[in-house]
Design a protein around this motif. Structure first.
Motif, PDB file in Angstrom:
ATOM      1  N   THR A 278       0.825  -1.051  -0.431  1.00 22.52           N
ATOM      2  CA  THR A 278      -0.099   0.049  -0.135  1.00 22.52           C
ATOM      3  C   THR A 278       1.125   1.210  -0.028  1.00 22.52           C
ATOM      4  N   GLU A 279       0.520   1.938  -0.273  1.00 23.62           N
ATOM      5  CA  GLU A 279       1.022   3.828  -0.098  1.00 23.62           C
ATOM      6  C   GLU A 279       0.231   4.390   0.926  1.00 23.62           C
ATOM      7  N   ASP A 280       0.714   5.543   1.354  1.00 19.32           N
ATOM      8  CA  ASP A 280       0.054   6.524   2.678  1.00 19.32           C
ATOM      9  C   ASP A 280      -1.597   6.885   2.237  1.00 19.32           C
ATOM     10  N   ILE A 281      -2.205   5.524   2.186  1.00 21.10           N
ATOM     11  CA  ILE A 281      -3.637   6.243   1.903  1.00 21.10           C
ATOM     12  C   ILE A 281      -4.559   7.041   3.248  1.00 21.10           C
ATOM     13  N   PRO A 282      -5.844   7.667   2.908  1.00 21.87           N
ATOM     14  CA  PRO A 282      -6.382   8.317   3.449  1.00 21.87           C
ATOM     15  C   PRO A 282      -6.831   7.627   5.074  1.00 21.87           C
ATOM     16  N   GLU A 283      -7.238   6.374   4.712  1.00 23.43           N
ATOM     17  CA  GLU A 283      -8.055   5.781   5.937  1.00 23.43           C
ATOM     18  C   GLU A 283      -6.959   4.868   6.782  1.00 23.43           C
ATOM     19  N   MET A 284      -5.414   5.495   6.546  1.00 23.05           N
ATOM     20  CA  MET A 284      -5.049   4.790   7.320  1.00 23.05           C
ATOM     21  C   MET A 284      -4.819   6.041   8.834  1.00 23.05           C
ATOM     22  N   SER A 285      -5.724   7.080   8.515  1.00 23.49           N
ATOM     23  CA  SER A 285      -6.103   8.862   9.984  1.00 23.49           C
ATOM     24  C   SER A 285      -7.159   7.050  10.246  1.00 23.49           C
ATOM     25  N   ALA A 286      -7.848   6.342  10.007  1.00 22.71           N
ATOM     26  CA  ALA A 286      -8.744   6.180  10.327  1.00 22.71           C
ATOM     27  C   ALA A 286      -8.031   5.148  11.592  1.00 22.71           C
ATOM     28  N   ILE A 287      -6.822   4.379  11.687  1.00 19.95           N
ATOM     29  CA  ILE A 287      -6.498   3.696  12.340  1.00 19.95           C
ATOM     30  C   ILE A 287      -5.665   3.302  13.484  1.00 19.95           C
ATOM     31  N   LYS A 288      -5.984   3.801  14.626  1.00 23.73           N
ATOM     32  CA  LYS A 288      -5.932   4.244  16.023  1.00 23.73           C
ATOM     33  C   LYS A 288      -5.268   2.783  17.357  1.00 23.73           C
ATOM     34  N   ASP A 289      -4.974   2.879  17.939  1.00 25.35           N
ATOM     35  CA  ASP A 289      -4.084   1.952  19.779  1.00 25.35           C
ATOM     36  C   ASP A 289      -2.904   1.074  18.564  1.00 25.35           C
ATOM     37  N   ILE A 290      -2.301   1.222  17.883  1.00 34.07           N
ATOM     38  CA  ILE A 290      -1.530   0.237  17.153  1.00 34.07           C
ATOM     39  C   ILE A 290      -0.436  -0.024  17.683  1.00 34.07           C
ATOM     40  N   ASP A 291       0.268  -1.333  18.537  1.00 37.18           N
ATOM     41  CA  ASP A 291       1.332  -1.293  19.655  1.00 37.18           C
ATOM     42  C   ASP A 291       2.299  -1.742  18.658  1.00 37.18           C
ATOM     43  N   ILE A 292       2.021  -2.601  17.323  1.00 37.03           N
ATOM     44  CA  ILE A 292       2.955  -3.022  16.339  1.00 37.03           C
ATOM     45  C   ILE A 292       2.979  -2.800  14.919  1.00 37.03           C
ATOM     46  N   ALA A 293       3.878  -1.960  14.184  1.00 37.69           N
ATOM     47  CA  ALA A 293       2.848  -1.775  12.586  1.00 37.69           C
ATOM     48  C   ALA A 293       4.219  -2.081  12.116  1.00 37.69           C
ATOM     49  N   PHE A 294       3.711  -3.042  10.619  1.00 39.29           N
ATOM     50  CA  PHE A 294       4.804  -3.568   9.401  1.00 39.29           C
ATOM     51  C   PHE A 294       4.317  -2.437   8.344  1.00 39.29           C
ATOM     52  N   LEU A 295       5.106  -1.684   7.977  1.00 40.85           N
ATOM     53  CA  LEU A 295       4.750  -0.965   6.948  1.00 40.85           C
ATOM     54  C   LEU A 295       5.902  -1.364   5.727  1.00 40.85           C
ATOM     55  N   PRO A 296       4.944  -1.204   4.384  1.00 43.47           N
ATOM     56  CA  PRO A 296       6.512  -1.468   3.103  1.00 43.47           C
ATOM     57  C   PRO A 296       6.802  -0.308   2.783  1.00 43.47           C
ATOM     58  N   CYS A 297       8.227  -0.289   2.239  1.00 49.21           N
ATOM     59  CA  CYS A 297       8.776   1.006   1.728  1.00 49.21           C
ATOM     60  C   CYS A 297       9.350   0.440   0.439  1.00 49.21           C
ATOM     61  N   ASN A 298       8.901   0.200  -0.721  1.00 46.74           N
ATOM     62  CA  ASN A 298       9.533  -0.068  -2.004  1.00 46.74           C
ATOM     63  C   ASN A 298       9.226   0.802  -3.828  1.00 46.74           C
ATOM     64  N   GLN A 299       9.042   1.954  -3.486  1.00 45.15           N
ATOM     65  CA  GLN A 299       8.617   2.091  -4.646  1.00 45.15           C
ATOM     66  C   GLN A 299       9.319   1.537  -6.336  1.00 45.15           C
ATOM     67  N   PRO A 300       8.068   1.307  -7.146  1.00 46.54           N
ATOM     68  CA  PRO A 300       6.661   1.762  -7.507  1.00 46.54           C
ATOM     69  C   PRO A 300       5.548   1.285  -7.060  1.00 46.54           C
ATOM     70  N   TYR A 301       6.027  -0.206  -6.074  1.00 47.92           N
ATOM     71  CA  TYR A 301       5.385  -1.439  -5.698  1.00 47.92           C
ATOM     72  C   TYR A 301       4.211  -0.924  -4.108  1.00 47.92           C
ATOM     73  N   THR A 302       4.645   0.185  -3.294  1.00 47.15           N
ATOM     74  CA  THR A 302       4.538   0.495  -2.143  1.00 47.15           C
ATOM     75  C   THR A 302       5.196   2.063  -1.818  1.00 47.15           C
ATOM     76  N   MET A 303       5.786   1.996  -0.805  1.00 44.80           N
ATOM     77  CA  MET A 303       5.312   3.985  -0.083  1.00 44.80           C
ATOM     78  C   MET A 303       6.663   3.680  -0.540  1.00 44.80           C
ATOM     79  N   THR A 304       7.441   5.230  -0.314  1.00 49.16           N
ATOM     80  CA  THR A 304       9.003   5.777  -0.595  1.00 49.16           C
ATOM     81  C   THR A 304       8.716   6.439   0.587  1.00 49.16           C
ATOM     82  N   ILE A 305      10.396   6.209   1.842  1.00 50.60           N
ATOM     83  CA  ILE A 305      10.335   6.570   2.984  1.00 50.60           C
ATOM     84  C   ILE A 305       9.777   7.672   2.881  1.00 50.60           C
ATOM     85  N   GLU A 306       9.384   8.800   2.420  1.00 50.31           N
ATOM     86  CA  GLU A 306       9.254  10.337   2.995  1.00 50.31           C
ATOM     87  C   GLU A 306       7.562   9.821   3.038  1.00 50.31           C
ATOM     88  N   GLN A 307       6.859   8.133   2.111  1.00 55.65           N
ATOM     89  CA  GLN A 307       5.766   7.813   2.209  1.00 55.65           C
ATOM     90  C   GLN A 307       5.292   7.647   3.856  1.00 55.65           C
TER      91      GLN A 307
END
Length: 350
Positions: A278-307
């Motif tokens: 995924t990229e940094d999509i608007p729906e992430m604002s509804a994701i709350k109270d997370i203890d541990i997150a796995f976020l992907p980082c490899n454009q063009p398929y997922t996010m840039t470092i900035e995202q």
């Protein structure tokens, strides 16, 4: 002469300017107690070969004999955690502890090293995958194994949970034959670096519960299909399927909106967000109270470092694992999130 020796030790990072060690030495019993504390990172500073022969479970490896030891340590180790360090006999770890303490890390050294640990009857493991250990609200252990890319193994309360199990990517292989059959297999989407039917079949036993997106269930021929927004309450865990998609023009075809899943797993109150592709999509604002997150980082398929940094600031997990990052240099992420109070852990999820 004494002054010369003290200055030499100081230069090596083993003492303060006053000639005193700038870290604490502890015995096996004290060190073992530290390994159970979530505010402690256990660090093995031996070679990769020594680590493979047997190490303390949950330890991460950074060879203090390598020229880039401090660079790797600063990229990997959080300043707000105690670093519990060991080597074979205690000498190399003392050197590493001194060097790290000179950079404002709080360090504890195991006297006698892993030799003393074994002599005291303490367990070691030969599992070379990096393991992070957490506790749920009632004190149950959750072990997260960094396998590769998007492949995550979770041990919880006697259960085996496999996320996107794939046996082979390029020249990298996960030996799933050495891992117990899964109680739960969870797949985000159908791309070959996430969905591997042969590995799923190998890991499946009679009562394995298979949770995937709709397309994967069609390709595999069985399994529980979840769509974005659905919630599944099972005996041991709760699973929420959340959106995962591309937003950048020219990349939308990789992960179209509505097809793929990210997941939030709740294990006895411990909330783990596995974002999927995924990229940094608007729906992430509804994701709350997370203890541990796995976020992907490899454009063009997922996010840039900035995202990814922007997504982390939105979600505000307590612990963040960048994953699925391929050749992307993720070592700058901890410094970019230092002011957010997020514990960023760089593991081998290339």
């Amino acid at each position: 002469m004494k002054k010369i020796i003290t200055c030499l030790l100081t230069a090596l990072g083993l003492t303060t300017a006053c000639g005193q060690e700038n870290f604490e030495n502890v015995d096996v019993a004290e060190f073992a107690e530290l390994t159970e504390n979530q505010n402690v990172v256990v660090l093995d500073v031996r070679t990769a070969e020594e680590f493979a022969e047997g190490h303390i479970e949950g330890a991460i490896l950074i060879d203090q004999g390598q020229d880039d030891f401090m660079e790797k340590a600063k990229a990997t180790l959080p300043l707000d955690k105690t670093i519990a360090i060991y080597c074979r006999s205690g000498r190399r770890s003392a050197n590493a502890a001194g060097r790290l303490a000179a950079e404002n890390y709080k360090c504890v050294n195991l006297k006698g090293g892993i030799l003393a640990w074994k002599e005291a009857g303490k367990a070691v493991t030969t599992d070379t995958y990096e393991v992070d250990i957490f506790k749920t609200k009632s004190g149950k252990l959750v072990k997260l194994h960094a396998l590769m890319h998007s492949c995550i193994r979770i041990e919880y309360n006697g259960k085996e949970i496999e996320i996107d199990p794939v046996e082979k990517l390029g020249d990298r292989i996960v030996d799933y034959t050495a891992i117990p059959n899964a109680d739960y297999i969870i797949v985000t989407h159908e791309h070959r670096d996430h969905f591997d039917g042969a590995t799923i079949r190998m890991l499946t036993k009679d009562n394995t519960q298979l949770i995937m997106n709709q397309r994967c269930t069609e390709m595999y021929g069985s399994g529980k299909a979840m769509t974005n927004g659905q919630k599944l309450i099972l005996k041991d865990i709760t699973i929420e399927a959340v959106p995962a998609y591309n937003t950048t023009e020219g990349h939308l075809q990789f992960h179209p909106k509505g097809r793929d899943n990210g997941y939030i797993l709740t294990l006895d109150g411990l909330r783990i967000y596995i974002a999927g592709d995924t990229e940094d999509i608007p729906e992430m604002s509804a994701i709350k109270d997370i203890d541990i997150a796995f976020l992907p980082c490899n454009q063009p398929y997922t996010m840039t470092i900035e995202q990814l940094v922007r997504a982390a600031k939105t979600i505000k997990p307590k612990v963040l694992f960048p994953y699925h990052y391929g050749k992307t240099d993720v070592t700058t992420i901890p410094s970019q999130l230092a002011s957010e109070g997020i514990d960023v852990r760089i593991r081998h999820y290339e």
